[in-house]
Design a protein around this motif. Structure first.
Motif, PDB file in Angstrom:
ATOM      1  N   LEU A   4       0.851  -1.186  -0.013  1.00  0.00           N
ATOM      2  CA  LEU A   4       0.088   0.108   0.076  1.00  0.00           C
ATOM      3  C   LEU A   4       0.877   1.245  -0.134  1.00  0.00           C
ATOM      4  CD1 LEU A   4      -2.900  -1.187   2.624  1.00  0.00           C
ATOM      5  CD2 LEU A   4      -2.827  -0.705   0.070  1.00  0.00           C
ATOM      6  N   TRP A   5       1.809   1.386   0.745  1.00  0.00           N
ATOM      7  CA  TRP A   5       2.844   2.497   0.800  1.00  0.00           C
ATOM      8  C   TRP A   5       3.339   2.716  -0.318  1.00  0.00           C
ATOM      9  CZ3 TRP A   5       3.402   6.546   3.605  1.00  0.00           C
ATOM     10  CH2 TRP A   5       4.565   7.156   3.396  1.00  0.00           C
ATOM     11  N   LEU A   6       3.873   1.623  -0.992  1.00  0.00           N
ATOM     12  CA  LEU A   6       4.682   1.846  -2.302  1.00  0.00           C
ATOM     13  C   LEU A   6       3.758   2.353  -3.489  1.00  0.00           C
ATOM     14  CD1 LEU A   6       7.183  -1.393  -2.444  1.00  0.00           C
ATOM     15  CD2 LEU A   6       7.351   1.135  -1.967  1.00  0.00           C
ATOM     16  N   ILE A   7       2.512   1.771  -3.418  1.00  0.00           N
ATOM     17  CA  ILE A   7       1.504   2.120  -4.387  1.00  0.00           C
ATOM     18  C   ILE A   7       0.943   3.759  -4.360  1.00  0.00           C
ATOM     19  CG2 ILE A   7      -0.871   1.810  -5.133  1.00  0.00           C
ATOM     20  CD1 ILE A   7       0.939  -0.149  -6.543  1.00  0.00           C
ATOM     21  N   ARG A   8       0.942   3.738  -3.086  1.00  0.00           N
ATOM     22  CA  ARG A   8       0.894   5.315  -2.636  1.00  0.00           C
ATOM     23  C   ARG A   8       1.694   6.341  -3.153  1.00  0.00           C
ATOM     24  NH1 ARG A   8       3.957   9.323   0.804  1.00  0.00           N
ATOM     25  NH2 ARG A   8       2.448  10.767   1.690  1.00  0.00           N
ATOM     26  N   ASN A   9       3.083   6.079  -2.942  1.00  0.00           N
ATOM     27  CA  ASN A   9       4.234   6.690  -3.492  1.00  0.00           C
ATOM     28  C   ASN A   9       4.188   6.680  -4.858  1.00  0.00           C
ATOM     29  OD1 ASN A   9       5.116   7.335  -0.905  1.00  0.00           O
ATOM     30  ND2 ASN A   9       6.584   5.609  -0.842  1.00  0.00           N
ATOM     31  N   SER A  10       3.971   5.502  -5.754  1.00  0.00           N
ATOM     32  CA  SER A  10       3.904   5.640  -6.975  1.00  0.00           C
ATOM     33  C   SER A  10       2.828   6.447  -7.585  1.00  0.00           C
ATOM     34  CB  SER A  10       3.562   4.255  -7.525  1.00  0.00           C
ATOM     35  OG  SER A  10       3.454   4.114  -8.919  1.00  0.00           O
ATOM     36  N   VAL A  11       1.710   6.671  -6.938  1.00  0.00           N
ATOM     37  CA  VAL A  11       0.629   7.439  -7.506  1.00  0.00           C
ATOM     38  C   VAL A  11       1.010   8.999  -7.323  1.00  0.00           C
ATOM     39  CG1 VAL A  11      -1.849   8.319  -6.788  1.00  0.00           C
ATOM     40  CG2 VAL A  11      -1.268   6.066  -6.877  1.00  0.00           C
ATOM     41  N   ILE A  12       1.839   9.398  -6.075  1.00  0.00           N
ATOM     42  CA  ILE A  12       2.177  10.804  -5.860  1.00  0.00           C
ATOM     43  C   ILE A  12       3.343  11.177  -6.644  1.00  0.00           C
ATOM     44  CG2 ILE A  12       3.352  12.240  -4.066  1.00  0.00           C
ATOM     45  CD1 ILE A  12       1.554  10.805  -2.074  1.00  0.00           C
ATOM     46  N   PHE A  13       4.428  10.040  -6.893  1.00  0.00           N
ATOM     47  CA  PHE A  13       5.747  10.510  -7.639  1.00  0.00           C
ATOM     48  C   PHE A  13       5.685  10.359  -8.839  1.00  0.00           C
ATOM     49  CE2 PHE A  13       6.536  10.295  -2.697  1.00  0.00           C
ATOM     50  CZ  PHE A  13       6.776  11.698  -2.679  1.00  0.00           C
TER      51      PHE A  13
END
Length: 479
Positions: free
Chosen positions: A436-445
């Motif tokens: 979830l954290w990696l997907i969240r970062n992928s969406v932002i950055f």
């Protein structure tokens, strides 16, 4: 006579790298037989008992009970005495650098000079707590230093005749020590008296305990309570053993006075006998000091640190140890540990620490409905909620998803039927949080796109990969 070939050995080359190409890539070892090892061990154990007696006490290296650091302290003391007394001294310097000083001090000082200020996400007091209590088990340097320094005092109490102790005692004058090093040690130790309160003397036959000048009965010094008798005693520094003797297994007190006792002095003697008869002497056993918090009464730095560093758990309802026992990589374990402590770089936390502008958008990048807090991102966000429901179906759970990360962690922990299943489920929980954290970062950055099925596939593959690396013979089919 030794059987022929008993001391034979076989030289074997052990590769130091995966693909050795020269002799420098191998480490030679000598394989010896069982008989040779047994005999050498017996000889070593016998020699160990006499080595300290036959080797001079000014030799410190590689001898049990002696510390190489003593030689450094003694040399410093000798140099200090020579300077204070303005005497000449010759020092023979031995180079310890290759064996004992492998620190690149220039690099160390360079790094200290270029450390940038960073956000502290977890309090240092929490970091220093044991892992089972929600910390990282890192030593508190102030407390650890106290335990290390008191080790010197313990050695002076238990090894009064060692070379180092004799050097320090030689500098005593009028009750004051001229050694700056020892004065510094005492000044640091005497800030609080925790060490003095936790040591006690085990009274054997009184061979190392002063009769008048030590509190061997727990009632204070006898010199203070019976000052008149103390002044009349012929040996004011006598040990307990020197003030009596054993007769057919029974201890008999025998005092020697400068003159005969008379009047009230005889009454004081009767009171003294009644007082000291409560003491329990043990024939044939030497006096020794005991460190009460330590195993077998022996002081150790670890036992002293544990005694001083008493702390409470960050959260008594969380089994933090199951995180560190899990199968996930260490960086993932550290990440989920911060999730449980609510110390993740979410937008809410970043603004609270002034890492982003006060007017910055705080909405969750996955759902764009609520502010991105730790519990929202990993539990109540509609996207995350769907992932957890899918993981529950994968495990066959029929239960609601809690609204906090701690409750969700406890749910996975309590639903397991045995220890092995618990470790597996904890690994899946960590893989879910990490994904979830990696997907969240992928969406932002990286302008990533959310896909429920893709996230679940990532969780399953990561869990399978982590468990397979740790558990031999693990098999799982995704079909």
């Amino acid at each position: 006579m030794w059987p022929r070939g008993s001391n034979a050995s076989f030289i074997t080359l052990i590769p130091k790298v995966d693909s050795p190409h020269s002799l420098n890539d191998f480490r030679p070892i000598s394989l010896i037989g069982c008989m040779y090892k047994v005999v050498s061990k017996l000889l070593a154990n016998r020699l160990k008992k006499v080595l300290v007696k036959v080797i001079s006490d000014n030799q410190f290296a590689f001898l049990g009970g002696r510390n190489m650091l003593d030689s450094v302290v003694i040399v410093n003391e000798a140099v200090g005495v020579a300077k204070r007394s303005k005497r000449s001294i010759v020092i023979f310097m031995v180079d310890y650098e290759k064996a004992y000083d492998s620190v690149r001090w220039d690099f160390f000082m360079y790094m200290l000079g270029h450390v940038e200020r960073k956000i502290a996400w977890v309090k240092w007091a929490d970091v220093c707590k044991p892992k089972a209590f929600g910390g990282l088990g890192i030593k508190d340097l102030v407390t650890f230093n106290k335990a290390l320094i008191e080790k010197w005092r313990w050695r002076f109490v238990t090894e009064p005749n060692s070379f180092l102790c004799r050097v320090i005692k030689s500098q005593l004058a009028d009750g004051r020590c001229s050694s700056p090093w020892w004065r510094d040690v005492l000044s640091l130790c005497l800030d609080d008296n925790w060490f003095d309160l936790e040591i006690m003397k085990f009274l054997g036959e009184g061979d190392a305990t002063r009769f008048w000048l030590e509190d061997w009965l727990g009632l204070g010094h006898l010199e203070g309570r019976f000052h008149r008798l103390y002044n009349l005693s012929q040996n004011k520094y006598a040990t307990v053993k020197e003030v009596g003797e054993w007769s057919q297994g029974i201890w008999e007190w025998k005092f020697t006075w400068r003159r005969g006792l008379r009047g009230r002095e005889l009454g004081w003697l009767d009171i003294l006998f009644n007082t000291i008869n409560i003491g329990c002497l043990r024939e044939g056993r030497s006096d020794r000091w005991l460190w009460e918090p330590g195993e077998e009464g022996v002081y150790s730095v670890n036992s002293a640190y544990s005694f001083l560093h008493v702390c409470d758990s960050v959260d008594s309802y969380i089994d933090f140890q199951s995180i560190w026992n899990g199968f996930a990589p260490s960086n993932v374990k550290a990440f989920v540990w911060r999730v449980l402590l609510n110390r993740i770089q979410t937008k809410v936390h970043l603004r609270r620490r002034s890492a982003i502008p006060a007017a910055a958008d705080l909405l969750c990048p996955l759902c764009n409905l609520e502010e991105e807090s730790c519990d929202h991102l990993f539990c109540t966000c509609a996207r995350s909620l769907g992932v957890w429901l899918a993981v529950h179906r994968w495990f066959g759970f029929v239960t609601a998803v809690p609204s906090s990360s701690k409750s969700l962690f406890s749910q996975f922990s309590f639903l397991a039927r045995n220890k092995k299943q618990r470790l597996a489920e904890m690994t899946v929980w960590m893989a879910s949080c990490w994904s979830l954290w990696l997907i969240r970062n992928s969406v932002i950055f990286s302008y990533g796109v959310w896909d429920d099925d893709f996230v679940l596939d990532l969780i399953q593959v990561r869990s399978w990969h982590w468990i397979k690396e740790k558990v031999r013979g693990f098999h799982y089919s995704f079909v």
